[in-house]
Design a protein around this motif. Structure first.
Motif, PDB file in Angstrom:
ATOM      1  N   UNK A  83      86.130  39.336 -16.555  1.00 24.52           N
ATOM      2  CA  UNK A  83      84.872  38.984 -17.216  1.00 24.52           C
ATOM      3  C   UNK A  83      84.675  37.479 -17.219  1.00 24.52           C
ATOM      4  N   UNK A  84      85.770  36.742 -17.290  1.00 25.05           N
ATOM      5  CA  UNK A  84      85.720  35.278 -17.281  1.00 25.05           C
ATOM      6  C   UNK A  84      85.722  34.738 -15.857  1.00 25.05           C
ATOM      7  N   UNK A  85      86.655  35.189 -15.058  1.00 31.68           N
ATOM      8  CA  UNK A  85      86.844  34.595 -13.728  1.00 31.68           C
ATOM      9  C   UNK A  85      85.795  35.029 -12.712  1.00 31.68           C
ATOM     10  N   UNK A  86      85.239  36.226 -12.868  1.00 31.75           N
ATOM     11  CA  UNK A  86      84.279  36.754 -11.886  1.00 31.75           C
ATOM     12  C   UNK A  86      82.852  36.798 -12.438  1.00 31.75           C
ATOM     13  N   UNK A  87      82.577  36.040 -13.464  1.00 32.32           N
ATOM     14  CA  UNK A  87      81.232  36.077 -14.060  1.00 32.32           C
ATOM     15  C   UNK A  87      80.197  35.538 -13.068  1.00 32.32           C
ATOM     16  N   UNK A  88      78.952  35.989 -13.172  1.00 32.32           N
ATOM     17  CA  UNK A  88      77.906  35.540 -12.242  1.00 32.32           C
ATOM     18  C   UNK A  88      77.637  34.042 -12.377  1.00 32.32           C
ATOM     19  N   UNK A  89      77.138  33.463 -11.309  1.00 32.87           N
ATOM     20  CA  UNK A  89      76.782  32.039 -11.330  1.00 32.87           C
ATOM     21  C   UNK A  89      75.748  31.797 -12.423  1.00 32.87           C
ATOM     22  N   UNK A  90      75.965  30.760 -13.193  1.00 28.25           N
ATOM     23  CA  UNK A  90      75.031  30.409 -14.251  1.00 28.25           C
ATOM     24  C   UNK A  90      75.338  31.043 -15.595  1.00 28.25           C
ATOM     25  N   UNK A  91      76.240  32.010 -15.620  1.00 26.30           N
ATOM     26  CA  UNK A  91      76.615  32.644 -16.883  1.00 26.30           C
ATOM     27  C   UNK A  91      77.778  31.886 -17.503  1.00 26.30           C
ATOM     28  N   UNK A  92      77.657  31.538 -18.769  1.00 26.70           N
ATOM     29  CA  UNK A  92      78.728  30.796 -19.425  1.00 26.70           C
ATOM     30  C   UNK A  92      79.869  31.738 -19.799  1.00 26.70           C
ATOM     31  N   UNK A  93      81.012  31.159 -20.105  1.00 26.81           N
ATOM     32  CA  UNK A  93      82.164  31.962 -20.544  1.00 26.81           C
ATOM     33  C   UNK A  93      81.822  32.771 -21.791  1.00 26.81           C
ATOM     34  N   UNK A  94      81.245  32.156 -22.843  1.00 27.34           N
ATOM     35  CA  UNK A  94      80.893  32.954 -24.021  1.00 27.34           C
ATOM     36  C   UNK A  94      79.924  34.098 -23.725  1.00 27.34           C
ATOM     37  N   UNK A  95      78.954  33.847 -22.858  1.00 30.16           N
ATOM     38  CA  UNK A  95      78.016  34.915 -22.495  1.00 30.16           C
ATOM     39  C   UNK A  95      78.725  36.054 -21.780  1.00 30.16           C
ATOM     40  N   UNK A  96      79.646  35.702 -20.898  1.00 30.33           N
ATOM     41  CA  UNK A  96      80.382  36.722 -20.147  1.00 30.33           C
ATOM     42  C   UNK A  96      81.247  37.568 -21.082  1.00 30.33           C
ATOM     43  N   UNK A  97      81.924  36.925 -22.011  1.00 29.16           N
ATOM     44  CA  UNK A  97      82.781  37.676 -22.935  1.00 29.16           C
ATOM     45  C   UNK A  97      81.960  38.509 -23.901  1.00 29.16           C
ATOM     46  N   UNK A  98      80.823  37.996 -24.320  1.00 30.95           N
ATOM     47  CA  UNK A  98      79.959  38.797 -25.201  1.00 30.95           C
ATOM     48  C   UNK A  98      79.509  40.067 -24.491  1.00 30.95           C
ATOM     49  N   UNK A  99      79.099  39.941 -23.238  1.00 32.25           N
ATOM     50  CA  UNK A  99      78.674  41.110 -22.466  1.00 32.25           C
ATOM     51  C   UNK A  99      79.822  42.100 -22.296  1.00 32.25           C
ATOM     52  N   UNK A 100      81.010  41.566 -22.026  1.00 28.91           N
ATOM     53  CA  UNK A 100      82.169  42.439 -21.831  1.00 28.91           C
ATOM     54  C   UNK A 100      82.520  43.186 -23.113  1.00 28.91           C
ATOM     55  N   UNK A 101      82.571  42.486 -24.228  1.00 28.67           N
ATOM     56  CA  UNK A 101      82.935  43.125 -25.493  1.00 28.67           C
ATOM     57  C   UNK A 101      81.877  44.123 -25.932  1.00 28.67           C
ATOM     58  N   UNK A 102      80.614  43.792 -25.712  1.00 31.38           N
ATOM     59  CA  UNK A 102      79.539  44.728 -26.056  1.00 31.38           C
ATOM     60  C   UNK A 102      79.677  46.012 -25.252  1.00 31.38           C
ATOM     61  N   UNK A 103      79.954  45.858 -23.962  1.00 34.57           N
ATOM     62  CA  UNK A 103      80.153  47.040 -23.128  1.00 34.57           C
ATOM     63  C   UNK A 103      81.337  47.867 -23.576  1.00 34.57           C
ATOM     64  N   UNK A 104      82.382  47.185 -24.045  1.00 33.77           N
ATOM     65  CA  UNK A 104      83.587  47.897 -24.474  1.00 33.77           C
ATOM     66  C   UNK A 104      83.318  48.730 -25.722  1.00 33.77           C
ATOM     67  N   UNK A 105      82.689  48.135 -26.749  1.00 31.88           N
ATOM     68  CA  UNK A 105      82.484  48.878 -28.005  1.00 31.88           C
ATOM     69  C   UNK A 105      81.399  49.935 -27.865  1.00 31.88           C
ATOM     70  N   UNK A 106      80.581  49.830 -26.813  1.00 32.78           N
ATOM     71  CA  UNK A 106      79.520  50.809 -26.613  1.00 32.78           C
ATOM     72  C   UNK A 106      79.825  51.734 -25.445  1.00 32.78           C
ATOM     73  N   UNK A 107      81.094  51.801 -25.039  1.00 33.25           N
ATOM     74  CA  UNK A 107      81.475  52.631 -23.894  1.00 33.25           C
ATOM     75  C   UNK A 107      81.696  54.079 -24.319  1.00 33.25           C
TER      76      UNK A 107
END
Length: 205
Positions: A83-107
């Protein structure tokens, strides 16, 4: 070319069969643990329930009973780091982790009717609580290293270590709230501001 395709297909089938066997063992273990209690179930019981030998069980889960409960451990850690190392260009680390955690709790797994029982099993079993703590420490270290690599900070940096620790704590926080997705969003917002301010200040320094 035909031979290459055939070999690739065979390899794919073999991997799918191995994955299915691994999943069957883990599913059987969880079912028995929930039905009888963790301490009342032995490795042989699980092997018999999954229709595999004890040696086969240990081939898939060499760490024993605890690893059967946390069968997604390695994949969860790898996904967290990606989620951190392969995040899309322009996405910040906090944004990437927020997306990852949201996906996890809503999986799908969190909506499984057995999920609450699974959580309770861990909390009521000392061996599983300890294994869970050790597992999360490994995830914390892996995430902290990834954060350091992405920001050019040294491994062992306290900001990266703290951010990794509190990021993982968000999952426990969200799990205790009626709306886990909203909990992740608000907790990440709080952490994001601190991370962005601190890293930007260091960059200026």
């Amino acid at each position: 070319m035909a031979e290459t395709i055939d070999r690739a297909g065979t390899g794919g089938r073999r991997e799918r069969k191995k994955a299915a066997t691994r999943q069957a063992i883990a599913d059987t273990a969880l079912r028995l643990f929930l039905e009888r209690g963790y301490e009342q179930v032995g490795v042989r019981d699980i092997a018999e329930g999954a229709d595999v030998s004890v040696s086969t069980l240990f081939n898939y889960f060499p760490r024993g009973k605890e690893a059967l409960v946390f069968d997604e451990d390695a994949r969860n850690e790898a996904a967290l780091v990606r989620a951190v190392t392969d995040r899309p260009a322009g996405q910040t680390v906090p944004q990437a982790l927020r997306a990852h955690l949201t996906g996890f709790v809503d999986s799908a797994h969190t909506r499984d009717p057995r999920f609450a029982d699974f959580q309770r099993l861990i909390q009521e079993t000392p061996a599983l609580r300890e294994y869970s703590r050790t597992m999360w420490l490994r995830h914390e270290h892996a995430l902290a290293h990834a954060l350091a690599d992405q920001t050019g900070l040294p491994h062992g940096d306290l900001v990266c270590a703290a951010y990794a620790r509190f990021t993982l704590e968000i999952l426990a926080f969200a799990d205790s709230r009626p709306d886990p997705v909203a909990a992740v969003d608000q907790a990440c917002l709080l952490l994001d501001q601190g991370w962005t301010t601190t890293v930007a200040r260091r960059d200026r320094g």
